[in-house]
Design a protein around this motif. Structure first.
Motif, PDB file in Angstrom:
ATOM      1  N   PRO A 100       1.368  -1.233   0.097  1.00 63.91           N
ATOM      2  CA  PRO A 100      -0.425   0.373  -0.042  1.00 63.91           C
ATOM      3  C   PRO A 100       0.997   1.076   0.038  1.00 63.91           C
ATOM      4  O   PRO A 100       0.394   2.002  -1.032  1.00 63.91           O
ATOM      5  N   SER A 101       1.603   1.095   0.816  1.00 62.77           N
ATOM      6  CA  SER A 101       3.031   2.617   0.920  1.00 62.77           C
ATOM      7  C   SER A 101       4.124   2.338  -0.832  1.00 62.77           C
ATOM      8  O   SER A 101       4.032   3.587  -0.908  1.00 62.77           O
ATOM      9  N   ALA A 102       4.376   1.521  -1.309  1.00 60.75           N
ATOM     10  CA  ALA A 102       4.935   1.967  -2.328  1.00 60.75           C
ATOM     11  C   ALA A 102       3.785   1.813  -3.541  1.00 60.75           C
ATOM     12  O   ALA A 102       4.669   2.032  -4.506  1.00 60.75           O
ATOM     13  N   GLY A 103       2.510   1.335  -3.218  1.00 64.21           N
ATOM     14  CA  GLY A 103       2.255   1.312  -4.591  1.00 64.21           C
ATOM     15  C   GLY A 103       1.780   0.213  -5.032  1.00 64.21           C
ATOM     16  O   GLY A 103       2.933  -0.783  -5.400  1.00 64.21           O
ATOM     17  N   ILE A 104       1.224  -0.006  -6.464  1.00 67.96           N
ATOM     18  CA  ILE A 104       0.938  -1.182  -7.657  1.00 67.96           C
ATOM     19  C   ILE A 104       1.680  -0.884  -8.757  1.00 67.96           C
ATOM     20  O   ILE A 104       1.600   0.038  -8.644  1.00 67.96           O
ATOM     21  N   ALA A 154      -9.493   3.301 -12.032  1.00 69.93           N
ATOM     22  CA  ALA A 154      -8.121   3.744 -12.296  1.00 69.93           C
ATOM     23  C   ALA A 154      -7.461   3.273 -13.103  1.00 69.93           C
ATOM     24  O   ALA A 154      -6.832   4.195 -14.268  1.00 69.93           O
ATOM     25  N   VAL A 155      -7.297   1.961 -13.328  1.00 66.62           N
ATOM     26  CA  VAL A 155      -6.581   1.305 -14.318  1.00 66.62           C
ATOM     27  C   VAL A 155      -7.440   2.063 -15.687  1.00 66.62           C
ATOM     28  O   VAL A 155      -6.466   2.694 -16.652  1.00 66.62           O
ATOM     29  N   GLN A 156      -8.512   1.843 -16.055  1.00 64.51           N
ATOM     30  CA  GLN A 156      -9.873   2.478 -16.946  1.00 64.51           C
ATOM     31  C   GLN A 156      -9.173   3.293 -17.306  1.00 64.51           C
ATOM     32  O   GLN A 156      -9.471   3.743 -18.884  1.00 64.51           O
ATOM     33  N   ARG A 157      -8.777   4.302 -16.689  1.00 70.94           N
ATOM     34  CA  ARG A 157      -9.513   6.155 -16.494  1.00 70.94           C
ATOM     35  C   ARG A 157      -7.860   5.959 -17.549  1.00 70.94           C
ATOM     36  O   ARG A 157      -8.027   7.343 -18.051  1.00 70.94           O
ATOM     37  N   LEU A 158      -6.581   5.694 -17.103  1.00 73.84           N
ATOM     38  CA  LEU A 158      -5.341   6.103 -17.328  1.00 73.84           C
ATOM     39  C   LEU A 158      -5.221   5.465 -19.110  1.00 73.84           C
ATOM     40  O   LEU A 158      -4.783   5.592 -19.700  1.00 73.84           O
ATOM     41  N   ARG A 159      -6.061   4.278 -18.911  1.00 76.09           N
ATOM     42  CA  ARG A 159      -5.728   3.321 -19.794  1.00 76.09           C
ATOM     43  C   ARG A 159      -6.810   4.586 -21.160  1.00 76.09           C
ATOM     44  O   ARG A 159      -6.188   4.889 -22.360  1.00 76.09           O
ATOM     45  N   VAL A 219      -0.578   8.489  -8.815  1.00 80.73           N
ATOM     46  CA  VAL A 219       0.084   7.643 -10.166  1.00 80.73           C
ATOM     47  C   VAL A 219       0.721   8.058 -10.417  1.00 80.73           C
ATOM     48  O   VAL A 219       1.363   9.674 -10.923  1.00 80.73           O
ATOM     49  N   ALA A 220       1.751   7.631 -10.841  1.00 83.51           N
ATOM     50  CA  ALA A 220       3.188   7.661 -11.846  1.00 83.51           C
ATOM     51  C   ALA A 220       3.445   6.908 -12.905  1.00 83.51           C
ATOM     52  O   ALA A 220       3.280   5.504 -13.059  1.00 83.51           O
ATOM     53  N   VAL A 221       3.786   7.057 -14.575  1.00 80.75           N
ATOM     54  CA  VAL A 221       3.653   6.560 -15.085  1.00 80.75           C
ATOM     55  C   VAL A 221       5.012   7.591 -16.495  1.00 80.75           C
ATOM     56  O   VAL A 221       5.387   7.654 -16.508  1.00 80.75           O
ATOM     57  N   GLU A 222       5.533   5.931 -16.416  1.00 77.54           N
ATOM     58  CA  GLU A 222       7.411   5.833 -16.885  1.00 77.54           C
ATOM     59  C   GLU A 222       7.314   6.067 -18.463  1.00 77.54           C
ATOM     60  O   GLU A 222       6.169   5.444 -19.638  1.00 77.54           O
ATOM     61  N   GLU A 223       7.939   7.287 -19.428  1.00 72.75           N
ATOM     62  CA  GLU A 223       8.157   6.920 -20.920  1.00 72.75           C
ATOM     63  C   GLU A 223       8.727   5.781 -21.737  1.00 72.75           C
ATOM     64  O   GLU A 223       8.558   5.470 -22.253  1.00 72.75           O
ATOM     65  N   ARG A 224      10.110   5.864 -20.968  1.00 69.55           N
ATOM     66  CA  ARG A 224      10.979   4.956 -21.457  1.00 69.55           C
ATOM     67  C   ARG A 224      11.322   4.968 -23.091  1.00 69.55           C
ATOM     68  O   ARG A 224      11.829   3.989 -23.098  1.00 69.55           O
ATOM     69  N   ASP A 225      11.073   5.921 -23.741  1.00 67.97           N
ATOM     70  CA  ASP A 225      11.478   6.233 -24.962  1.00 67.97           C
ATOM     71  C   ASP A 225      12.612   5.645 -25.299  1.00 67.97           C
ATOM     72  O   ASP A 225      14.073   4.772 -25.956  1.00 67.97           O
ATOM     73  N   ALA A 226      13.925   6.385 -24.199  1.00 65.02           N
ATOM     74  CA  ALA A 226      15.396   5.916 -24.590  1.00 65.02           C
ATOM     75  C   ALA A 226      15.760   5.062 -24.700  1.00 65.02           C
ATOM     76  O   ALA A 226      16.885   4.526 -25.378  1.00 65.02           O
ATOM     77  N   GLU A 235       4.892   1.421 -17.904  1.00 63.10           N
ATOM     78  CA  GLU A 235       5.210   0.839 -16.740  1.00 63.10           C
ATOM     79  C   GLU A 235       4.376   2.178 -16.042  1.00 63.10           C
ATOM     80  O   GLU A 235       4.778   3.420 -16.203  1.00 63.10           O
ATOM     81  N   ALA A 236       4.088   2.066 -14.937  1.00 70.82           N
ATOM     82  CA  ALA A 236       2.698   2.972 -14.383  1.00 70.82           C
ATOM     83  C   ALA A 236       2.953   2.147 -12.671  1.00 70.82           C
ATOM     84  O   ALA A 236       3.562   0.904 -12.423  1.00 70.82           O
ATOM     85  N   ARG A 237       2.779   2.955 -12.053  1.00 77.91           N
ATOM     86  CA  ARG A 237       2.441   2.870  -9.818  1.00 77.91           C
ATOM     87  C   ARG A 237       1.985   3.423  -9.688  1.00 77.91           C
ATOM     88  O   ARG A 237       1.540   4.709  -9.939  1.00 77.91           O
ATOM     89  N   LEU A 238       1.264   2.939  -8.780  1.00 74.64           N
ATOM     90  CA  LEU A 238      -1.058   3.686  -8.919  1.00 74.64           C
ATOM     91  C   LEU A 238      -0.793   3.503  -6.973  1.00 74.64           C
ATOM     92  O   LEU A 238      -0.488   2.443  -6.936  1.00 74.64           O
ATOM     93  N   HIS A 239      -0.826   4.428  -6.373  1.00 75.58           N
ATOM     94  CA  HIS A 239      -0.876   4.768  -5.176  1.00 75.58           C
ATOM     95  C   HIS A 239      -2.188   5.098  -4.744  1.00 75.58           C
ATOM     96  O   HIS A 239      -3.072   5.803  -5.098  1.00 75.58           O
ATOM     97  N   LEU A 240      -2.757   4.531  -4.114  1.00 79.32           N
ATOM     98  CA  LEU A 240      -4.458   4.411  -4.232  1.00 79.32           C
ATOM     99  C   LEU A 240      -4.805   4.429  -2.629  1.00 79.32           C
ATOM    100  O   LEU A 240      -4.623   3.476  -1.798  1.00 79.32           O
ATOM    101  N   THR A 241      -5.704   5.566  -2.080  1.00 77.90           N
ATOM    102  CA  THR A 241      -6.218   5.445  -0.671  1.00 77.90           C
ATOM    103  C   THR A 241      -7.460   4.291  -0.072  1.00 77.90           C
ATOM    104  O   THR A 241      -7.175   3.790   0.567  1.00 77.90           O
ATOM    105  N   ASP A 242      -8.017   4.296  -1.661  1.00 73.91           N
ATOM    106  CA  ASP A 242      -9.417   3.119  -1.380  1.00 73.91           C
ATOM    107  C   ASP A 242      -8.660   1.945  -2.646  1.00 73.91           C
ATOM    108  O   ASP A 242      -8.505   2.045  -3.669  1.00 73.91           O
ATOM    109  N   LEU A 243      -8.425   1.174  -2.490  1.00 78.80           N
ATOM    110  CA  LEU A 243      -8.176  -0.045  -3.315  1.00 78.80           C
ATOM    111  C   LEU A 243      -9.273  -0.801  -4.656  1.00 78.80           C
ATOM    112  O   LEU A 243      -9.362  -1.349  -5.098  1.00 78.80           O
ATOM    113  N   ARG A 244     -10.262  -0.803  -3.948  1.00 84.10           N
ATOM    114  CA  ARG A 244     -11.950  -0.450  -4.847  1.00 84.10           C
ATOM    115  C   ARG A 244     -11.764   0.196  -5.754  1.00 84.10           C
ATOM    116  O   ARG A 244     -12.361   0.038  -6.655  1.00 84.10           O
TER     117      ARG A 244
END
Length: 477
Positions: free
Chosen positions: A195-199, A285-290, A251-258, A271-280
């Motif tokens: 939970p602290s490090a994110g998904i 969140a994933v759908q909106r990032l997509r 949320v943090a999302v990486e470009e990584r092209d280089a 690649e992304a990392r998602l920190h949620l207050t409520d896992l529900r």
């Protein structure tokens, strides 16, 4: 694709272009796969085709452990279609059935629950409950295989009503217990999340992906306190706060092209990392990032159509797979489009929800429409439901109601329809747009604007002493 010969050829050639567009199942093994599955090609007489993973599961097939068909990009068809099935699929993806049930979905669509069930089953081979169940199973697999959260916690976070329902579904879909599914997780660097490090997430896409162009746009639009883009071009990280149905997130999302040696992402995911207050909130969140990164697009279909135009052909060759980005929060984008960048900054400071603990430059969640209703006419219309911008909103109705709101002109309405409603076929005022580019005019406009931005950047690089001028507006960048 409707021709079975063509579908079998896609399976035989392991053609990743069709991942998510359809699924195939093998009767002799009881397994369903994505078209690009690297396993041995099955005999044609043993293959059955399904439009959705839920349909394959409803017919008794379990997901392949090798190709993980539940992790494919979504079908681009749901973003293109404006009918009840397309709208329903977008809402199911946003978690409406999990939060409001089939009755809530039907009310939002303006149909009875029976009508929705009948239409989805007839076209997709599965009703809303089965489609939502397949989505819950995927969410649960992600949590099981990327975090060390307790199984019971995962069950409810994924949207299941009980641990028993969760266990039964995981066994039916994956032919493993939740514990066994966790043990079968593919090896990944960085270990599992907490939970602290994110998904940690891999957000899949099909075909080439021009990440640099998307990150350029996000960097131009970044709203202080809510978003930031850090790092050098080609290896940037986009970070933002999220206002979600149950709570907030980051949320943090990486470009990584280089690291891939070029502008076009071909590794198949961001690649992304998602920190949620409520896992529900994970599914939503994933759908909106997509949607924000336009990951469910079909770049092959888009590029083929636009390449037929002599004006666009060189632009498509220069940037194959260019996306038309959406937004992380439709209501936020609409308000920002209506009031402009500077006023949006002031609104964040005055009315935004402060994070309990600031995360770098991120300090606030953008204010909800209710908090701005007395100050911004569009926020008032969003708060009272006059304007709907949710995942299943009717785009024509939304634009008509938007145009009736004080302060929303034709340019802003077109931007909101393109970005907040994810319409792939918008012709904004002032852009020389051709009907020959249908149904991908939003992508054509993005090519034209990206080329203009590149020309401006080249001019500025050639004349470093010249003033860079006014910062691009979010509607024209």
């Amino acid at each position: 694709m409707s021709d079975q010969d063509t579908r079998y050829e896609a399976v035989r050639s392991r053609d990743a272009r069709f991942d998510g567009e359809f699924f195939f199942a093998v009767e002799t093994t009881g397994i369903y796969c994505r078209p690009s599955c690297p396993a041995v090609t099955p005999k044609r007489q043993n293959v059955r085709y399904y439009p959705t993973a839920a349909a394959a599961q409803s017919n008794g097939f379990r997901a392949c452990r090798r190709c993980r068909p539940d992790a494919v990009p979504g079908s681009a068809e749901w973003n293109v279609r404006a009918d009840v099935v397309g709208r329903a699929m977008r809402m199911i993806g946003d978690g409406v059935v999990d939060r409001e049930g089939v009755g809530g979905l039907a009310v939002r669509l303006g149909y009875s629950a029976r009508q929705v069930q009948r239409q989805l089953t007839a076209e997709l081979g599965a009703g809303p409950v089965a489609l939502a169940r397949a989505q819950r199973a995927h969410t649960a697999r992600v949590l099981l295989q990327t975090t060390d959260l307790p199984v019971t916690e995962i069950a409810f976070a994924a949207g299941f009503a009980s641990v028993r329902q969760f266990n039964d579904t995981i066994r039916a879909v994956y032919e493993l217990t939740p514990t066994g599914l966790r043990a079968a997780a593919p090896k990944r660097g960085g270990g599992r999340g907490t939970p602290s490090a994110g998904i940690p997430l891999r957000l899949a896409h099909r075909g080439p992906y021009q990440a640099a162009a998307v990150f350029d746009l996000l960097a131009h639009e970044a709203l202080p306190g809510v978003e930031d883009v850090s790092g050098e071009r080609g290896a940037r990280t986009y970070r933002r706060t999220l206002r979600l149905p149950y709570a907030s997130g980051i949320v943090a999302v990486e470009e990584r092209d280089a690291r891939k040696g070029g502008d076009s992402h071909r590794c198949g995911w961001l690649e992304a990392r998602l920190h949620l207050t409520d896992l529900r909130d994970l599914t939503t969140a994933v759908q909106r990032l997509r949607g924000l990164f336009d990951l469910d697009a079909d770049p092959y279909a888009v590029d083929e159509r636009l390449s037929a135009d002599p004006r666009l052909a060189p632009l498509v060759r220069a940037r194959p797979g260019l996306r038309s980005p959406g937004v992380a929060d439709p209501e936020e984008f609409a308000v920002r489009a209506a009031v402009g960048r500077e006023e949006a900054r002031r609104l964040v400071v005055a009315y935004g929800t402060p994070l309990s603990s600031p995360c770098g430059t991120l300090t606030h969640v953008f204010p909800a429409p209710e908090a701005l209703a007395e100050r911004v006419p569009l926020a008032a219309a969003l708060a009272d439901g006059t304007v709907r911008l949710d995942a299943g909103a009717d785009r024509d109705d939304a634009e008509r109601h938007l145009r009736a709101v004080d302060g929303v002109d034709a340019v802003a309405a077109a931007a909101i329809r393109t970005r907040a409603l994810g319409d792939p076929d918008v012709a904004p005022p002032g852009e020389p747009v051709s009907d020959a580019w249908r149904p991908w005019r939003s992508y054509a406009v993005r090519h034209l604007r990206t080329e203009r931005a590149a020309e401006r950047a080249a001019e500025q690089a050639a004349e470093p002493a010249r003033s860079h001028g006014e910062e691009p507006h979010l509607l024209t960048a």
